[in-house]
Design an enzyme around this catalytic site. Sequence first.
Site, mmCIF file in Angstrom:
data_model
loop_
_atom_site.group_PDB
_atom_site.id
_atom_site.type_symbol
_atom_site.label_atom_id
_atom_site.label_comp_id
_atom_site.label_asym_id
_atom_site.label_seq_id
_atom_site.Cartn_x
_atom_site.Cartn_y
_atom_site.Cartn_z
ATOM 1 N N SER A 121 3.630 -4.761 55.315
ATOM 2 C CA SER A 121 3.470 -5.891 54.408
ATOM 3 C C SER A 121 2.909 -6.970 54.945
ATOM 4 C CB SER A 121 4.831 -6.163 53.820
ATOM 5 O OG SER A 121 5.052 -7.082 52.951
ATOM 6 N N HIS A 122 3.585 -8.180 54.960
ATOM 7 C CA HIS A 122 3.051 -9.567 55.674
ATOM 8 C C HIS A 122 2.771 -9.370 57.058
ATOM 9 C CE1 HIS A 122 7.183 -9.592 55.726
ATOM 10 N NE2 HIS A 122 7.227 -10.645 56.721
ATOM 11 N N ASP A 286 -0.322 -10.603 50.076
ATOM 12 C CA ASP A 286 -0.281 -10.318 51.197
ATOM 13 C C ASP A 286 -0.601 -8.949 51.563
ATOM 14 O OD1 ASP A 286 1.538 -8.787 50.021
ATOM 15 O OD2 ASP A 286 3.194 -8.863 51.490
ATOM 16 N N ASP A 288 0.202 -5.884 51.559
ATOM 17 C CA ASP A 288 0.304 -4.680 50.553
ATOM 18 C C ASP A 288 0.320 -5.354 49.164
ATOM 19 O OD1 ASP A 288 2.807 -5.807 51.105
ATOM 20 O OD2 ASP A 288 4.018 -3.893 50.575
ATOM 21 N N ASP A 290 2.087 -7.362 47.443
ATOM 22 C CA ASP A 290 3.332 -7.466 46.409
ATOM 23 C C ASP A 290 3.701 -8.713 46.467
ATOM 24 O OD1 ASP A 290 4.224 -7.288 49.098
ATOM 25 O OD2 ASP A 290 5.797 -6.003 48.633
ATOM 26 N N ARG A 291 3.471 -9.689 47.620
ATOM 27 C CA ARG A 291 3.655 -11.126 47.460
ATOM 28 C C ARG A 291 2.682 -11.931 46.831
ATOM 29 N NH1 ARG A 291 6.886 -12.560 53.082
ATOM 30 N NH2 ARG A 291 8.034 -10.712 53.091
ATOM 31 N N LYS A 385 7.884 -6.001 43.644
ATOM 32 C CA LYS A 385 7.156 -7.186 43.582
ATOM 33 C C LYS A 385 5.765 -7.008 43.389
ATOM 34 C CE LYS A 385 7.837 -9.030 48.143
ATOM 35 N NZ LYS A 385 8.911 -8.239 48.992
HETATM 36 C C1 G16 Z 1 10.644 -7.615 52.062
HETATM 37 C C2 G16 Z 1 11.606 -7.267 51.121
HETATM 38 C C3 G16 Z 1 11.869 -8.543 50.380
HETATM 39 C C4 G16 Z 1 12.315 -9.627 51.619
HETATM 40 C C5 G16 Z 1 11.447 -9.775 52.342
HETATM 41 C C6 G16 Z 1 11.948 -10.599 53.724
HETATM 42 O O1 G16 Z 1 9.264 -7.972 51.568
HETATM 43 O O2 G16 Z 1 10.786 -6.316 50.141
HETATM 44 O O3 G16 Z 1 13.031 -8.307 49.577
HETATM 45 O O4 G16 Z 1 12.678 -10.711 50.825
HETATM 46 O O5 G16 Z 1 11.079 -8.616 53.253
HETATM 47 O O6 G16 Z 1 12.927 -10.066 54.254
HETATM 48 P P1 G16 Z 1 13.447 -10.439 55.687
HETATM 49 O O7 G16 Z 1 14.097 -12.084 55.376
HETATM 50 O O8 G16 Z 1 14.728 -9.630 55.772
HETATM 51 O O9 G16 Z 1 12.395 -10.686 56.630
HETATM 52 P P2 G16 Z 1 8.174 -7.454 52.162
HETATM 53 O O10 G16 Z 1 7.057 -8.059 51.501
HETATM 54 O O11 G16 Z 1 8.053 -7.659 53.468
HETATM 55 O O12 G16 Z 1 7.977 -5.967 51.896
#
Ligand code: G16
Length: 553
Positions: A121-122, A286, A288, A290-291, A385
């Site tokens: 992801s990010h 981001d 992938d 999704d953000r 997302k």
């Molecule tokens: C993931 C989850 C989200 C979450 C985010 C941050 O996003 O899918 O639901 O809000 O991580 O999580 P944390 O606060 O535990 O770091 P992504 O975009 O990283 O897949």
Amino acid sequence: MTLKAVLTVQPTTPFAGQRPGTSGLRKKVTVFAQSGYLENFVQALFDVLPAVQASPQGQTLVLGGDGRFHNRVAVQTILRMAAANGVARVLVGQDGLLSTPAASAVIRKRGALGGIILSASHNPGGPDGDFGIKYNIANGGPAPEKVTEAIFARTQTLSTYKIMSGTPDVDLSRLGESWLGEMVVQVIDPVDDHAELMQQLFDFDAMRAWFQAGHRMRYDAMGAVGGPYARRVLEGLLGAPVGTVVNGEPLEDFGGHHPDPNPVHAAELMAAMSGAAAPDFGAASDGDADRNMILGRDFAVTPSDSLAILAANATLVPGYRAGLAGVARSMPTSQAVDVVAKALGVAAFETPTGWKFFGNLLDAGQATLCGEESYGTSSNHVREKDGLWAVLFWLNLQAVTGKSVEDLVRAHWARFGRHVYSRHDWEGVAVAKADQLMAALRAKLPSLAGQTLAPGLTVRLADDFAYTDPIDGSVSTGQGVRLLFESGARLVFRLSGTGTEGATLRVYLERFEPDPARHDVPVQDALADLITLADVLADIRHLTGLPGPTVVT
Ligand code: G16
């Protein structure tokens, strides 16, 4: 001579720490690159599927990732293992690419059993960066905890994995079908299904006219997988000038970007959106895709506000013309959308952090829009997302109202009041210290209710958030310490479940401001008393050893 794939059963031993976090298993590339590490996790998945979902044998799976370093190697390994485990067909994105929302769309449209998404992801990429893997079920959404826990349990006991050997890598550069043993590998265009879905939801004529009228936009794909999706829709279907999408080539190291669309890591976009000559609309996605981050000229929209504004204006967009069944937000996300739901007369759900918690509500038709403070927003069109979806929603709103991003936000605040909001991240904290901090906070909770901790901050409720899924009754405890004050202000503390280095403490701060005359008070000033209180209550500086938060959004 055609080489024949041979099924091999390889001995292996368990690795510690393969429990998926907030969103799948995320570790350093160097951890994933160890012999057997990825293989063990994937075999554990295939082993538990018959018990938790359905046998993978004879089924179709979807496979793709955000293109980060190690993506290409991992895709080939997973294809060989899928063939060895009896999967009938794998739909894989060309060059091994699929954004997370696109993978969700493909799973749903093509009726697959599920999909394997490769992404951290990010998180940063490159050889020293992060890698990740997660499994999504047939509804297109992240596997629920009962599935991820079963996979984890299996990783701790397995002793062999199955893999096909003896043939060269599958050519993923060309669309079409080929065989790997008895399995069909179908290379699909990674963008088609998602782009088609966007056209079913949004007013493409109105958005095209917006660009034709000379409005300008800048979409920063941050060197990640979102580029091809944004280019196809914005520069292709909507006729935005070429160059509207910047950093649009997916690169293994994201071109050195940290593909986390927030004001800190998307500083280049923030700068480009500043000043009278800036484009009308700025956005970023981001790693992938999704953000999403939404910007106007010299104006940033907080993700919590974004969700509330999309909900309040949903009927202006074709896909949501009939109104919303309900809305859902993660617990740390601000209460702005709750106020909108009340005005609309629809239900508002509060779930733990993690997109997987929205799946049941969406499947049951109880929620239409969902969102999180962590730059995630989406709807029932997929079960993830969706960065580009959120951007198009904002574009559609601007096109049909003629209002700018800032106008839309200010009108919203004037009508509903402003939920002033910020998140402070304290990164790279020693795990033991972070655990100590949270344990000390939890121990204090029983004594806090009714106490006035600072002027105007009397605690109404202090607890460790627990959630009972209204659809299947599953219970998730320990989801974050929250203090709700009589005034409507909130203070939330939790540890991130997505980091790969030490612990990250997240502190979420929120206060309601009904008075339009005070809507322009700088956010950190408006939250100053809560910021001080958080530090005192949790002894943050002392326990983390950090002079201040490392990221403020
Ligand atoms: C993931 C989850 C989200 C979450 C985010 C941050 O996003 O899918 O639901 O809000 O991580 O999580 P944390 O606060 O535990 O770091 P992504 O975009 O990283 O897949």
